[in-house]
Design an enzyme around this catalytic site. Structure first.
Site, PDB file in Angstrom:
ATOM      1  N   ASN A   7      28.759  11.198 -87.111  1.00 55.86           N
ATOM      2  CA  ASN A   7      27.448  11.454 -86.509  1.00 55.86           C
ATOM      3  C   ASN A   7      26.947  10.123 -85.929  1.00 55.86           C
ATOM      4  OD1 ASN A   7      24.813  12.052 -85.912  1.00 55.86           O
ATOM      5  ND2 ASN A   7      24.285  12.825 -87.941  1.00 55.86           N
ATOM      6  N   ARG A  83      29.313  15.429 -84.526  1.00 57.55           N
ATOM      7  CA  ARG A  83      28.015  16.032 -84.263  1.00 57.55           C
ATOM      8  C   ARG A  83      27.548  15.546 -82.889  1.00 57.55           C
ATOM      9  NH1 ARG A  83      22.082  14.261 -85.631  1.00 57.55           N
ATOM     10  NH2 ARG A  83      21.057  16.258 -85.396  1.00 57.55           N
ATOM     11  N   HIS A 172      18.844  21.187 -84.502  1.00 54.65           N
ATOM     12  CA  HIS A 172      19.100  21.540 -85.913  1.00 54.65           C
ATOM     13  C   HIS A 172      19.928  22.826 -86.025  1.00 54.65           C
ATOM     14  CE1 HIS A 172      15.114  19.347 -87.054  1.00 54.65           C
ATOM     15  NE2 HIS A 172      16.128  18.526 -87.210  1.00 54.65           N
ATOM     16  N   ARG A 231       6.917  12.446 -84.649  1.00 54.66           N
ATOM     17  CA  ARG A 231       6.797  13.196 -83.385  1.00 54.66           C
ATOM     18  C   ARG A 231       5.590  14.121 -83.453  1.00 54.66           C
ATOM     19  NH1 ARG A 231      12.649  15.445 -83.721  1.00 54.66           N
ATOM     20  NH2 ARG A 231      13.733  13.482 -84.021  1.00 54.66           N
ATOM     21  N   GLU A 375      25.014  20.030 -93.220  1.00 50.12           N
ATOM     22  CA  GLU A 375      25.507  20.052 -91.844  1.00 50.12           C
ATOM     23  C   GLU A 375      26.943  19.539 -91.764  1.00 50.12           C
ATOM     24  OE1 GLU A 375      21.661  18.224 -91.272  1.00 50.12           O
ATOM     25  OE2 GLU A 375      21.664  18.941 -89.204  1.00 50.12           O
TER      26      GLU A 375
END
Ligand code: ADP
Length: 389
Positions: A7, A83, A172, A231, A375
């Site tokens: 990742n 990823r 996601h 965010r 994940e």
């Protein structure tokens, strides 16, 4: 199959080596501060954590180090899963790396410039350095690719949508897919309409009907939707024009503000970490309390939005840092959904465990679960499926 999951970020590279049959994680770690002074690798093996101070001028050097470190692990790498944050308009599912698919990762990179370019570079390096190994691209957007058009289309001119590929992509997706799979394994036929609530420092909800994404709260980018650590989530898009014209802020300034200086951090004026905010609220900090109230308010509102997109909901699953760990935040969101029939058992909610579990009462109209996401495992399973055992 032993799969290395990679990742890559612009200045970091996380890795995990695991087996898809036994699900054993042999080793994992993170190369941090790539291209910046003070780079190091945090490596974990057999429960022992190590900090290796090494120079990491670029991702190539980082990958080399990772492979060197993993050579001593008694599990030869048989495939690599990457990823990829943004699969854009090309990836309805994971795909084996070829010149063509790698080209797509670069082509859609303007949608996620901080991630996709680094990811594409790392894929290329892995192919070059280890030509005998197969590589697989696992885009975070793929699960959302086939959501209904009324969900992904923005009501702006069609030629702009077509020319610039402006639409809802979500994010996601790998986590939401894993959550569906786990919930389905546990609940069987009792679950048809699931709202998966991935609440971490990035946060999104996903409406999943019989395994298919019907809508999600993130949009063209991961800035949309819920209030997150730093965010802002959804704001009136005209805020951007207003700040640009009236406050004289540049587009880059607004981008930084909305992505890095907003969300829980801005409202609490304290921290982006929900643990600090809970602590602040407990000691009477009104800004922290407001950050929590707004988090519950928006999460419950968007939960209802996701339910509306499926015309119903029978199951809710909490996951990621906040969703898996914060008893208070789960209770706060659930409290605001009582009107929909959500009822969690305070004692079950308090239990700490790494296992997926039900936390609602038997009478709850909606079954509520806590499901630790994984994940890396989802990515590794895709690699196994595409490259064979
Ligand atoms: P990401 O992968 O998006 O960086 P995570 O899923 O790891 O985020 O979630 C990180 C957030 O989860 C932290 O910022 C913190 O707010 C929250 N978190 C992690 N552990 C706990 C905990 N034990 N209690 C409450 N909140 C937690």
């Amino acid at each position: 199959m032993n799969v290395l999951v990679v990742n890559a970020g612009s200045s970091s590279l996380k890795y995990q080596l695991l087996n898809t049959d036994t699900r054993e994680v042999f080793a994992k770690g993170n190369c941090e501060r790539i291209g910046i002074d003070g780079s190091f690798i945090g490596h974990e093996e057999n429960g022992v954590k190590d900090k290796l101070e090494v120079e990491l001028p670029d991702h190539r050097t980082a990958i080399k180090h990772v492979f060197d470190i993993l050579k001593t692990v008694d599990a030869p790498i048989e495939g690599i899963g990457h990823r990829v944050v943004q699969g854009g308009w090309y990836f309805p599912e994971s795909a084996v790396v070829t010149d063509e698919t790698l080209g797509w990762v670069r082509e859609v990179a303007p949608l996620a410039p901080l991630h996709n370019y680094a990811e594409a570079d790392v894929i290329e390096i892995c192919r070059e350095m280890f030509p005998e190994l197969g590589n697989v691209i696992v885009p975070d957007t793929a699960f959302h690719y086939n959501m209904p058009e009324k969900a992904w289309r923005y009501a702006i001119p069609r030629d702009v949508v077509d020319k610039y590929h402006v639409r809802k992509y979500g994010a996601h997706g790998t986590s939401h897919r894993f959550i569906w799979r786990t919930v389905h394994e546990m609940m069987g036929d009792k679950t048809h309409k699931l709202v998966s609530c991935h609440l971490g420092s990035g946060a999104s909800l996903c409406a999943i009907e019989d395994g298919k994404c019907m809508d999600t709260t993130m949009g063209l980018t991961p800035l949309d939707g819920l209030i997150m650590g730093t965010r802002c989530g959804t704001v009136d898009p005209a805020t951007v024009f207003y700040l640009n014209r009236v406050a004289g802020m540049s587009i880059d300034d607004i981008d930084t503000m909305m992505n890095k200086q907003s969300g829980l951090l801005a409202v609490s004026a304290k921290s982006s970490d929900s643990r600090d905010i809970e602590e602040g609220a407990n000691s009477g900090d009104a800004n922290c309390q407001m950050a929590m109230d707004m988090f519950y308010y928006r999460t419950s509102q968007l939960f209802a939005e996701m339910a509306a997109s499926m015309e119903g909901v029978d199951t809710m699953a909490f996951t990621a840092g906040i969703g898996e760990n914060s008893v208070t935040m789960r209770a706060g969101v659930a409290e605001r959904l009582k009107w929909m029939g959500v009822e969690i058992d305070p004692e079950l909610n308090k239990i700490r465990s790494d296992e997926p579990r039900v936390i609602s009462t038997p009478d709850s109209a909606i079954t509520v679960l806590v499901v630790p996401t994984n994940e890396e495992l989802m990515i590794a399973l895709d690699v196994e499926e595409l490259l064979g055992k």
